[in-house]
Motif scaffolding. Structure first.
Motif, mmCIF file in Angstrom:
data_model
loop_
_atom_site.group_PDB
_atom_site.id
_atom_site.type_symbol
_atom_site.label_atom_id
_atom_site.label_comp_id
_atom_site.label_asym_id
_atom_site.label_seq_id
_atom_site.Cartn_x
_atom_site.Cartn_y
_atom_site.Cartn_z
ATOM 1 N N UNK A 1 9.948 2.191 -0.254
ATOM 2 C CA UNK A 1 9.145 2.558 0.916
ATOM 3 C C UNK A 1 9.603 1.806 2.159
ATOM 4 N N UNK A 2 9.940 0.519 1.996
ATOM 5 C CA UNK A 2 10.435 -0.254 3.136
ATOM 6 C C UNK A 2 11.751 0.338 3.660
ATOM 7 N N UNK A 3 12.656 0.701 2.759
ATOM 8 C CA UNK A 3 13.923 1.301 3.182
ATOM 9 C C UNK A 3 13.696 2.658 3.840
ATOM 10 N N UNK A 4 12.801 3.445 3.273
ATOM 11 C CA UNK A 4 12.461 4.755 3.841
ATOM 12 C C UNK A 4 11.950 4.588 5.272
ATOM 13 N N UNK A 5 11.079 3.605 5.489
ATOM 14 C CA UNK A 5 10.544 3.364 6.818
ATOM 15 C C UNK A 5 11.637 2.889 7.772
ATOM 16 N N UNK A 6 12.455 1.957 7.324
ATOM 17 C CA UNK A 6 13.459 1.355 8.207
ATOM 18 C C UNK A 6 14.569 2.342 8.564
ATOM 19 N N UNK A 7 14.987 3.166 7.598
ATOM 20 C CA UNK A 7 16.141 4.045 7.821
ATOM 21 C C UNK A 7 15.792 5.401 8.412
ATOM 22 N N UNK A 241 -1.459 -10.745 12.250
ATOM 23 C CA UNK A 241 -0.324 -10.520 13.160
ATOM 24 C C UNK A 241 0.704 -9.586 12.528
ATOM 25 N N UNK A 242 0.868 -9.684 11.202
ATOM 26 C CA UNK A 242 1.823 -8.827 10.489
ATOM 27 C C UNK A 242 1.086 -7.705 9.768
ATOM 28 N N UNK A 243 0.161 -7.056 10.449
ATOM 29 C CA UNK A 243 -0.609 -5.985 9.813
ATOM 30 C C UNK A 243 0.273 -4.769 9.545
ATOM 31 N N UNK A 244 -0.027 -4.074 8.445
ATOM 32 C CA UNK A 244 0.794 -2.926 8.046
ATOM 33 C C UNK A 244 0.086 -1.594 8.274
ATOM 34 N N UNK A 245 -1.049 -1.591 9.015
ATOM 35 C CA UNK A 245 -1.827 -0.348 9.085
ATOM 36 C C UNK A 245 -1.065 0.774 9.788
ATOM 37 N N UNK A 246 -0.307 0.454 10.847
ATOM 38 C CA UNK A 246 0.451 1.510 11.514
ATOM 39 C C UNK A 246 1.655 1.934 10.679
ATOM 40 N N UNK A 247 2.248 0.999 9.961
ATOM 41 C CA UNK A 247 3.364 1.353 9.076
ATOM 42 C C UNK A 247 2.878 2.276 7.957
ATOM 43 N N UNK A 296 -4.971 -6.128 5.180
ATOM 44 C CA UNK A 296 -3.916 -5.245 5.675
ATOM 45 C C UNK A 296 -2.669 -6.020 6.075
ATOM 46 N N UNK A 297 -2.530 -7.251 5.586
ATOM 47 C CA UNK A 297 -1.293 -7.997 5.827
ATOM 48 C C UNK A 297 -0.121 -7.242 5.192
ATOM 49 N N UNK A 298 1.059 -7.377 5.788
ATOM 50 C CA UNK A 298 2.213 -6.573 5.372
ATOM 51 C C UNK A 298 2.585 -6.777 3.901
ATOM 52 N N UNK A 299 2.262 -7.918 3.331
ATOM 53 C CA UNK A 299 2.611 -8.147 1.924
ATOM 54 C C UNK A 299 1.849 -7.207 0.986
ATOM 55 N N UNK A 300 0.771 -6.584 1.498
ATOM 56 C CA UNK A 300 -0.023 -5.655 0.679
ATOM 57 C C UNK A 300 0.230 -4.190 1.054
ATOM 58 N N UNK A 301 1.424 -3.912 1.574
ATOM 59 C CA UNK A 301 1.723 -2.561 2.076
ATOM 60 C C UNK A 301 1.486 -1.485 1.018
ATOM 61 N N UNK A 302 2.028 -1.656 -0.164
ATOM 62 C CA UNK A 302 1.916 -0.613 -1.192
ATOM 63 C C UNK A 302 0.458 -0.403 -1.596
ATOM 64 N N UNK A 365 -1.104 15.975 -2.694
ATOM 65 C CA UNK A 365 -1.033 14.656 -2.059
ATOM 66 C C UNK A 365 -0.828 13.563 -3.111
ATOM 67 N N UNK A 366 -1.613 13.606 -4.198
ATOM 68 C CA UNK A 366 -1.459 12.622 -5.270
ATOM 69 C C UNK A 366 -0.101 12.782 -5.942
ATOM 70 N N UNK A 367 0.315 14.022 -6.143
ATOM 71 C CA UNK A 367 1.626 14.271 -6.740
ATOM 72 C C UNK A 367 2.739 13.700 -5.859
ATOM 73 N N UNK A 368 2.603 13.867 -4.540
ATOM 74 C CA UNK A 368 3.598 13.336 -3.605
ATOM 75 C C UNK A 368 3.655 11.818 -3.676
ATOM 76 N N UNK A 369 2.491 11.177 -3.781
ATOM 77 C CA UNK A 369 2.462 9.716 -3.861
ATOM 78 C C UNK A 369 3.094 9.218 -5.162
ATOM 79 N N UNK A 370 2.770 9.870 -6.282
ATOM 80 C CA UNK A 370 3.318 9.447 -7.575
ATOM 81 C C UNK A 370 4.840 9.639 -7.598
ATOM 82 N N UNK A 371 5.309 10.743 -6.987
ATOM 83 C CA UNK A 371 6.741 11.058 -7.020
ATOM 84 C C UNK A 371 7.464 10.617 -5.746
ATOM 85 N N UNK A 372 6.862 9.702 -4.980
ATOM 86 C CA UNK A 372 7.427 9.333 -3.676
ATOM 87 C C UNK A 372 8.902 8.938 -3.745
#
Length: 391
Positions: A1-7, A241-247, A296-302, A365-372
């Motif tokens: 997910x991090x790579x997907x977001x960054x790239x 400061x490192x919130x992940x809500x927008x990500x 919502x700190x970034x370490x809890x993104x998933x 939606x659930x299928x998309x999340x499981x197969x992300x």
């Protein structure tokens, strides 16, 4: 997910900043020219107020993929003796629709007639401001002003205007290669808006409702973008400061767009409408205020992204997701809401969709999340990464 977001999803702040600045300068020139020309016809016509309001994901830090599309509200000015009187019109159109009556400060007189004949339609025995007529006037007015702007901007960029029936016009900007470092052609949707005060506006509804049925030209939607921006600003102050809500919002929008490639019509269109960016953002607002924001700190993104998917699935199953601002009494006091919003009837954003459609979207939606991971790998080739037009 991090790579997907960054790239694939993250937009370069440098490029986006340059694009926003260039769009602001060009739109300011066009609005200034349109306001000057609008003073000539007389007091019984619409005119531009002279300012513009930047709205949408590009200005709320959750835009994905490309910095080339922008939304701008252009406030209009009614004749000086007329005031808008909006009221809810759910019985005439989609949930959350409004009609806009007009009131003359010194009583209804004959001098109002030319304006009424040019910009109003009859509805239930009363004249109401027509969103369709206002849109057509707005596009024609901008088109007439484009010549002066094109001449003044010829050293910076080339500009043109296009439009579809029932849709706000789009300003196309192609910077000159020696003017800006980021040579990106940009599309700016210019949305005419009727100011109601307190940073609230009426804007035209899309020409087609959720089921493809035509929307009456007398209907308007309520735009509370400035209140959304205030809420996002308040959340930024309260969250880590490192919130992940927008990500989380960006990744969910990205997964929605990728999953669209594997769907067939007519469900593919319904998928995009049910999971519109506004509905995803509303779900995020509702979940964030259930707290605690420290989670919502970034370490809890998933974990937080999964919470958002599960919360949205539950809303789809119950067929209820209430508009965050209309009639909502739980908005934080720090985000001051106009009285009009507080007293409005609550609006269920999912009421326009039938149960089977919402159930199918919830399942996918659930299928998309499981197969992300699989979906990201499958649809990340260049042929699938062309921009997907927003419904």
């Amino acid at each position: 997910l991090e790579q997907f977001h960054a790239r694939q999803l993250r937009v370069s702040p440098h490029v986006l900043g340059h694009s926003k600045a260039h769009v602001g300068r060009v739109v300011a020139e066009l609005v200034r020219a349109a306001k000057a020309q609008g003073l000539q016809p007389g007091p019984l016509a619409l005119s531009l107020r002279g300012d513009f309001v930047r709205i949408g994901s590009a200005y709320e830090q959750h835009k994905v993929r490309s910095p080339d599309c922008f939304d701008i509200l252009v406030p209009l000015r009614l004749p000086p003796h007329l005031e808008p009187q909006p009221r809810c019109a759910d019985e005439l159109g989609p949930c959350g629709a409004f009609v806009c009556g007009l009131r003359a400060r010194d009583g209804w007189t004959r001098r109002c007639r030319p304006f009424v004949e040019g910009f109003c339609v009859e509805l239930q025995g009363r004249s109401h401001l027509s969103s369709g007529l206002v849109l057509r006037w707005f596009q024609g007015h901008l088109q007439r002003c484009l010549g002066a702007v094109r001449y003044r901007l010829q050293e910076r960029c080339r500009v043109s205007l296009s439009g579809c029936p029932g849709q706000p016009p789009t300003l196309h900007i192609l910077p000159c290669s020696d003017y800006v470092c980021c040579h990106i052609s940009m599309a700016v949707r210019l949305i005419p808006a009727i100011p109601l005060g307190d940073a609230l506006y009426l804007t035209a509804l899309p020409p087609e409702g959720p089921h493809g049925s035509p929307t009456p030209e007398a209907l308007w939607g309520l735009n509370a973008s400035r209140q959304e921006q205030r809420l996002l600003g308040w959340l930024k102050e309260q969250a880590p400061a490192a919130s992940c809500h927008l990500k989380c919002l960006q990744i969910l929008k990205g997964l929605r767009d990728l999953r669209r490639h594997g769907l067939e019509e007519p469900f593919c269109t319904q998928w995009g409408r049910v999971l519109s960016s506004y509905i995803l953002k509303t779900a995020l607002f509702s979940l964030l205020l259930q707290g605690p924001l420290e989670a919502w700190d970034e370490q809890f993104l998933v974990e937080r992204l999964e919470d958002l998917v599960l919360y949205l699935r539950e809303c789809l199953r119950k067929q209820v997701l209430m508009d965050f601002f209309l009639g909502n009494t739980s908005v934080p006091e720090a985000v001051a809401l106009p009285r009009f919003l507080k007293e409005a009837a609550p609006v269920n954003l999912l009421s326009a969709f039938d149960g089977p459609t919402l159930d199918l979207v919830a399942f996918q939606l659930i299928s998309t999340w499981i197969q992300a991971p699989h979906i990201i790998r499958m649809y990340s080739s260049p042929r699938y990464l062309r921009p997907v037009p927003a419904p």
